[in-house]
Scaffold this active site. Structure first.
Site, PDB file in Angstrom:
ATOM      1  N   PHE A   7       0.842  -1.206   0.000  1.00  0.00           N
ATOM      2  CA  PHE A   7       0.000   0.000   0.000  1.00  0.00           C
ATOM      3  C   PHE A   7       0.873   1.251   0.000  1.00  0.00           C
ATOM      4  O   PHE A   7       0.737   2.126   0.847  1.00  0.00           O
ATOM      5  CB  PHE A   7      -0.962  -0.031   1.193  1.00  0.00           C
ATOM      6  CG  PHE A   7      -2.192   0.802   0.993  1.00  0.00           C
ATOM      7  CD1 PHE A   7      -2.894   0.760  -0.209  1.00  0.00           C
ATOM      8  CD2 PHE A   7      -2.658   1.639   2.013  1.00  0.00           C
ATOM      9  CE1 PHE A   7      -4.039   1.532  -0.389  1.00  0.00           C
ATOM     10  CE2 PHE A   7      -3.802   2.411   1.836  1.00  0.00           C
ATOM     11  CZ  PHE A   7      -4.491   2.347   0.628  1.00  0.00           C
ATOM     12  N   LYS A  36      13.096  -2.587 -18.131  1.00  0.00           N
ATOM     13  CA  LYS A  36      11.955  -2.478 -19.037  1.00  0.00           C
ATOM     14  C   LYS A  36      12.225  -3.198 -20.356  1.00  0.00           C
ATOM     15  O   LYS A  36      11.310  -3.754 -20.968  1.00  0.00           O
ATOM     16  CB  LYS A  36      11.605  -1.005 -19.232  1.00  0.00           C
ATOM     17  CG  LYS A  36      11.003  -0.424 -17.940  1.00  0.00           C
ATOM     18  CD  LYS A  36      10.982   1.085 -17.907  1.00  0.00           C
ATOM     19  CE  LYS A  36      10.392   1.577 -16.583  1.00  0.00           C
ATOM     20  NZ  LYS A  36      10.545   3.038 -16.415  1.00  0.00           N
TER      21      LYS A  36
END
Lengths: 344, 344
Positions: free
Chosen positions: B8, B227
């Site tokens: 969170f 990536k």
């Protein structure tokens, strides 16, 4: 998947070329096996074979004689069906509507698409007319029949401008859309930046086949306007008509205007723009001076681009080809793949 | 749709903010009704309620005390479950994996995702680690269970870079991928163009929160490399490892290099690049001088961009944000919408 192609010009041939060259890859990689059962063109003739036609022979016939009448004879081959009968009375699952664009009436494409949906067949098209003028009616007809209507090629040919706005950005609220949606005018403006006058740049565009002998539709902004009608209907779900769009072309721009923009670190682009307002949509096509730092400023030559202005992502811009035989053929293929994915 | 959020931090909170602000719109426009049944963070605490948690109260708890322990008590509320138990033993349909990125081991995210698939639950994540390091294993696990794995946020946050390469361009053969996939370095290079030295530009990036106190992962190209591992696995279906990527950062670039590029009508960009070769994939991260006419040259500041080089369309470039709380939250939402569309 059994398809019938209505209209066998540049776009229809582009699709058949892709199928000739990539049919095997599509079968293996995407599990999509496309059979062309009919091709119908009001000028070039019409052939139908329930067992399928050969992509290579279709292209050979057109390239050698300009007519499908020279497609080789075989048992079961039917010639001469008109477009409505080809749509309605053959066993195609999907109709590829690839006739000429008419932004006044949308015909004959609207009739073709209506006929297909009434006959329970999916449709893919790169024809701007029916989407710009009759989106709501035709989409409702498709939905009512549980049918799919592929229209990706109507805005930036194979560059997935509509899929970006409708699917990939779903969940975002799109507040505005701005684009360079006409390659001819962008080519002319780019050449004017390089020092050409408007007249010289237009002549070059015509020589290269980017502009028609009568360039009005491009240079006066009518083509870009048609694409705004499509974006308003499809992305904003708010159809508008041509007279609701303020429109200005590029014919008045002078080398002095170009210099003037450059001196300010800007560049002229013919921008087609939609903006959400409290009571609907505001739409205009006009040359604008774009800051060099903006992604749209870097789009040169015949390339197109579209920027979506969104609440959650800010600006997202897609740059790619906006026209071309293979490019538009691919748009139709990508819609066929989507139908395959969804109905599989 | 019942979701459990694991982790969170900024991203998880970004998703919950969007649900707080746009939950009603999503229900009405997209027919997607998301219920948050659990939120679990190793540091900030863990809450689970089979009848659902309140987005506003979750954010209030975190913002006022930094801990979920202050989430209001109610009948049926369960506190203190660990992440694996939250994934396995609650009645969530979809697990949102939003823990920290670890490009060395991929943990704990790989374990979380494996646990979810074994428990028959869909997963969405913006965590680069598991996709860069374990794509094949986890994707096979998902496929075997008929489950979906949303990973859109792992390359350019909410900008749909992966959906463009895998879905929208399906049917094209992608020959190469080139991108500006790290916003921090692009911001630094843009400021150096404006006259700053590398050290000044880095300090500014740190002040603005674009760069970490230890900027190594960004400025040495490790983030962009991660990536590329994702793009190789997902778009080229050809996973590679970090040591197969040639990597150079931007720390050696001087104001003289910047001037030198400008004098040639070019601009330095940190380019991450994949190229199909006869026997696989070639990958590298390195600063390159890009011609000003290329769409990647116009991408300034922290913005990201990706160019797909294809057989049928030539180059297609997507420009948009590559990071951010709301932007990455949206990536997760767009994956949830996709799961909703497919499983509806």
């Amino acid at each position: 998947m059994r398809i019938a192609i209505i209209g066998f010009g540049v776009v229809g041939q582009g699709l058949v070329e892709i199928m000739r060259d990539k049919g095997e890859i599509l079968r293996q990689q995407d599990g999509l096996d496309i059979q062309i059962v009919a091709v119908c063109d009001t000028v070039k003739g019409s052939v139908y074979h329930p067992q399928g036609l050969d992509a290579k022979l279709l292209l050979q016939a057109i390239q050698s004689t300009g007519s499908l009448d020279s497609y080789p004879e075989s048992a079961g081959l039917v010639r001469g069906r008109d477009s409505v009968s080809t749509i309605r009375d053959t066993d195609a699952d999907v109709i590829v509507e690839a006739t000429w664009t008419n932004l006044e009436t949308g015909e004959p494409a609207i009739t073709h698409i209506r006929t297909a949906f009434h006959a329970g067949k999916h449709v893919v098209t790169s024809n701007k007319g029916p989407v710009a003028l009759a989106y709501k009616e035709l989409k409702s007809l498709a939905d009512a029949g549980g049918l799919l209507w592929g229209i990706e090629g109507t805005v930036m040919s194979g560059t997935p401008a509509l899929r970006l706005g409708t699917t990939a950005l779903a969940g975002c609220t799109i507040q505005a859309v701005r684009g360079i949606l006409n390659g001819t005018t962008n080519f002319i403006l780019t050449r004017m930046e390089d020092g050409a006058t408007y007249t010289e740049a237009l002549a070059e565009a015509q020589r290269l086949g980017y502009a028609e002998a009568d360039p009005t539709a491009d240079v006066e902004g009518y083509d870009a306007l048609g694409k705004l009608l499509i974006l308003a209907a499809v992305v904003f779900d708010h159809p508008i008509t041509a007279h609701q769009v303020s429109r200005q072309g590029i014919t008045h721009l002078t080398p002095q205007d170009i210099q003037h923009a450059r001196a300010q670190g800007k560049r002229w682009k013919l921008i087609a723009e939609l903006q959400r307002t409290d009571d609907g949509v505001q739409a205009r096509v006009a040359p604008q001076m774009i800051d060099l730092a903006h992604p749209l400023a870097g789009v040169s030559g015949a390339t197109n681009a579209i920027t979506y202005v969104t609440d959650l992502l800010g600006e997202v811009t897609l740059v790619g080809p906006g026209a071309g035989r293979r490019e538009t053929g691919f748009a139709l293929l990508s819609d066929l793949l989507e139908i395959h994915r969804i109905s599989a």
